[in-house]
Design a protein around this motif. Sequence first.
Motif, PDB file in Angstrom:
ATOM      1  N   UNK A 176       7.745   1.951   0.530  1.00  0.00           N
ATOM      2  CA  UNK A 176       9.011   2.168   1.224  1.00  0.00           C
ATOM      3  C   UNK A 176       8.944   3.496   1.948  1.00  0.00           C
ATOM      4  N   UNK A 177       9.277   3.482   3.241  1.00  0.00           N
ATOM      5  CA  UNK A 177       9.335   4.701   4.044  1.00  0.00           C
ATOM      6  C   UNK A 177      10.537   4.595   4.969  1.00  0.00           C
ATOM      7  N   UNK A 178      11.519   5.422   4.728  1.00  0.00           N
ATOM      8  CA  UNK A 178      12.751   5.401   5.528  1.00  0.00           C
ATOM      9  C   UNK A 178      12.749   6.499   6.576  1.00  0.00           C
ATOM     10  N   UNK A 193      11.222  -0.522   5.599  1.00  0.00           N
ATOM     11  CA  UNK A 193      11.377   0.502   6.644  1.00  0.00           C
ATOM     12  C   UNK A 193      12.804   0.478   7.189  1.00  0.00           C
ATOM     13  N   UNK A 194      13.179   1.539   7.884  1.00  0.00           N
ATOM     14  CA  UNK A 194      14.531   1.642   8.440  1.00  0.00           C
ATOM     15  C   UNK A 194      14.712   0.684   9.620  1.00  0.00           C
ATOM     16  N   UNK A 203       6.517  -2.987  13.479  1.00  0.00           N
ATOM     17  CA  UNK A 203       6.613  -4.183  12.636  1.00  0.00           C
ATOM     18  C   UNK A 203       5.522  -5.180  13.014  1.00  0.00           C
ATOM     19  N   UNK A 204       5.247  -5.312  14.303  1.00  0.00           N
ATOM     20  CA  UNK A 204       4.173  -6.197  14.759  1.00  0.00           C
ATOM     21  C   UNK A 204       2.816  -5.725  14.251  1.00  0.00           C
ATOM     22  N   UNK A 205       2.607  -4.408  14.232  1.00  0.00           N
ATOM     23  CA  UNK A 205       1.358  -3.862  13.714  1.00  0.00           C
ATOM     24  C   UNK A 205       1.187  -4.188  12.234  1.00  0.00           C
ATOM     25  N   UNK A 206       2.252  -4.057  11.472  1.00  0.00           N
ATOM     26  CA  UNK A 206       2.198  -4.385  10.046  1.00  0.00           C
ATOM     27  C   UNK A 206       1.928  -5.873   9.837  1.00  0.00           C
ATOM     28  N   UNK A 207       2.553  -6.711  10.642  1.00  0.00           N
ATOM     29  CA  UNK A 207       2.300  -8.144  10.536  1.00  0.00           C
ATOM     30  C   UNK A 207       0.839  -8.464  10.835  1.00  0.00           C
ATOM     31  N   UNK A 208       0.306  -7.790  11.839  1.00  0.00           N
ATOM     32  CA  UNK A 208      -1.089  -8.034  12.208  1.00  0.00           C
ATOM     33  C   UNK A 208      -2.043  -7.668  11.073  1.00  0.00           C
ATOM     34  N   UNK A 209      -1.610  -6.738  10.218  1.00  0.00           N
ATOM     35  CA  UNK A 209      -2.424  -6.322   9.069  1.00  0.00           C
ATOM     36  C   UNK A 209      -2.125  -7.162   7.833  1.00  0.00           C
ATOM     37  N   UNK A 210      -1.311  -8.193   7.977  1.00  0.00           N
ATOM     38  CA  UNK A 210      -1.016  -9.096   6.866  1.00  0.00           C
ATOM     39  C   UNK A 210       0.113  -8.641   5.973  1.00  0.00           C
ATOM     40  N   UNK A 211       0.903  -7.645   6.407  1.00  0.00           N
ATOM     41  CA  UNK A 211       2.023  -7.168   5.604  1.00  0.00           C
ATOM     42  C   UNK A 211       3.319  -7.938   5.918  1.00  0.00           C
ATOM     43  N   UNK A 215      13.609  -4.711   6.228  1.00  0.00           N
ATOM     44  CA  UNK A 215      14.306  -3.722   7.056  1.00  0.00           C
ATOM     45  C   UNK A 215      15.570  -3.239   6.354  1.00  0.00           C
ATOM     46  N   UNK A 216      15.615  -1.933   6.163  1.00  0.00           N
ATOM     47  CA  UNK A 216      16.710  -1.282   5.443  1.00  0.00           C
ATOM     48  C   UNK A 216      17.863  -0.929   6.370  1.00  0.00           C
ATOM     49  N   UNK A 217      19.098  -1.162   5.916  1.00  0.00           N
ATOM     50  CA  UNK A 217      20.287  -0.614   6.579  1.00  0.00           C
ATOM     51  C   UNK A 217      21.382  -0.468   5.536  1.00  0.00           C
ATOM     52  N   UNK A 218      22.357   0.368   5.815  1.00  0.00           N
ATOM     53  CA  UNK A 218      23.491   0.518   4.912  1.00  0.00           C
ATOM     54  C   UNK A 218      24.553  -0.511   5.270  1.00  0.00           C
ATOM     55  N   UNK A 219      24.834  -1.404   4.328  1.00  0.00           N
ATOM     56  CA  UNK A 219      25.833  -2.445   4.554  1.00  0.00           C
ATOM     57  C   UNK A 219      27.196  -2.058   4.013  1.00  0.00           C
ATOM     58  N   UNK A 220      27.244  -1.013   3.184  1.00  0.00           N
ATOM     59  CA  UNK A 220      28.508  -0.657   2.544  1.00  0.00           C
ATOM     60  C   UNK A 220      29.031   0.709   2.893  1.00  0.00           C
TER      61      UNK A 220
END
Length: 403
Positions: A176-178, A193-194, A203-211, A215-220
């Motif tokens: 986790x990295x925010x 990630x944020x 995100x595309x780079x991470x997908x290309x590496x098989x990850x 996606x983090x956000x504050x809902x409350x």
Amino acid sequence: MLALLKTVLTVFVFLVQFSSGAVIKRNGSPPYYPWWPWHSWPPPAHHTYGVPTSTRASILSPLSTATRFSPFPTTTSSHDDDSFTSFFPVETEVASACPSSADGIAVTSSTAPTVTISPTRATSTKVPSTIQTTTVKPQSTQPTTLSPATTTSKAPSSSSASGDFWKPTAGVTWQIQIFGTVDTSIAADVYDVDLFDTPASTIATLHAAGRKVICYFSAGSYEDWRSDQSSFQASDKGSAMQGWQGEWWLNTNSANVRSIMAKRIEMAVSKGCDAVDPDNVDGYANANGIDIQEADAVDYLNFLASNAHSRGIAIGLKNAGGLINSVLPVMQFAVNEQCEQFNECSVSKPFIDAGKPVFHIEYPDGAPNISPEAKIASCSVPAASGFSTVLKTNDLSAWVDPC
């Protein structure tokens, strides 16, 4: 008699010449009026003669009354028009007004309108509009467009976690990295990630590496630095969150709040996120200032899950251990902070029992300089058996030490 006739003719010629030169158009300058000092050019806002047609609409816009006394001719004029026929004061109505931006109307015509000055007296202080405009729909400031039926104040429970979206299994590794530029070189199956700060290219780079990417956000909570913060209404906010500058608890029953959160989920989809990590859904257990109860929190999580699943992405439960039994069927994972520190890891075990991961974070003292003993204490917790545990610094930057 002849002398008298010559005198009359001389006077007549003189009068004609004088009248033709009463108003003099200066070369490259506005018309000259004896009663209008040169130092006062440009003229006051309600006068438009000699003003470029491209600026007339803006000059005419804030007219307080439709009736004006003007020295201008009763014919349409422009700065380049030499046929100024009269400058005797006549009572006129300036039949023009510019639409206000507060009305959500944009004037997009590239050709400046013609302003006609009529001698008719106005019967109302409201100025009728004769400016040709092109009306367009107000541009949304929202980042994405919602699909229908996503802004209701309440939402039925998501049917089940059986749709076509990612379903992680217990035991997968994660990072986790925010804050900060995401380090994509960490060996982990899943990245959290944020949502706002992480570009789609990362995100595309991470997908290309098989990850997989959460996606983090504050809902409350309302965060006063987010790009969509102006979409919230004053009535959406409750009490300030203690210890978190610039944040307030949100009224999660608000239709407006739910509409904004549905848009955030849509943003996650547009960026390629595999899941969302909605934070601060435990307002019911805090002094929220808006009377949010546990039942409200359960309903809200069902609303968020329904929106996520309908768009083909997964969703997790952030902390809020008291809600696990109520929402476990619609959640694909849990994100837990400091259950070892507060001796409550057993609360999240139902996720492991259901084969769903618990992404667990501990913030040991001295991190990133952690002693072997401190690492053992954080990672060897029987109640956290099967958890995907990482040790992090409080700022949730790139540094990580997986258990």
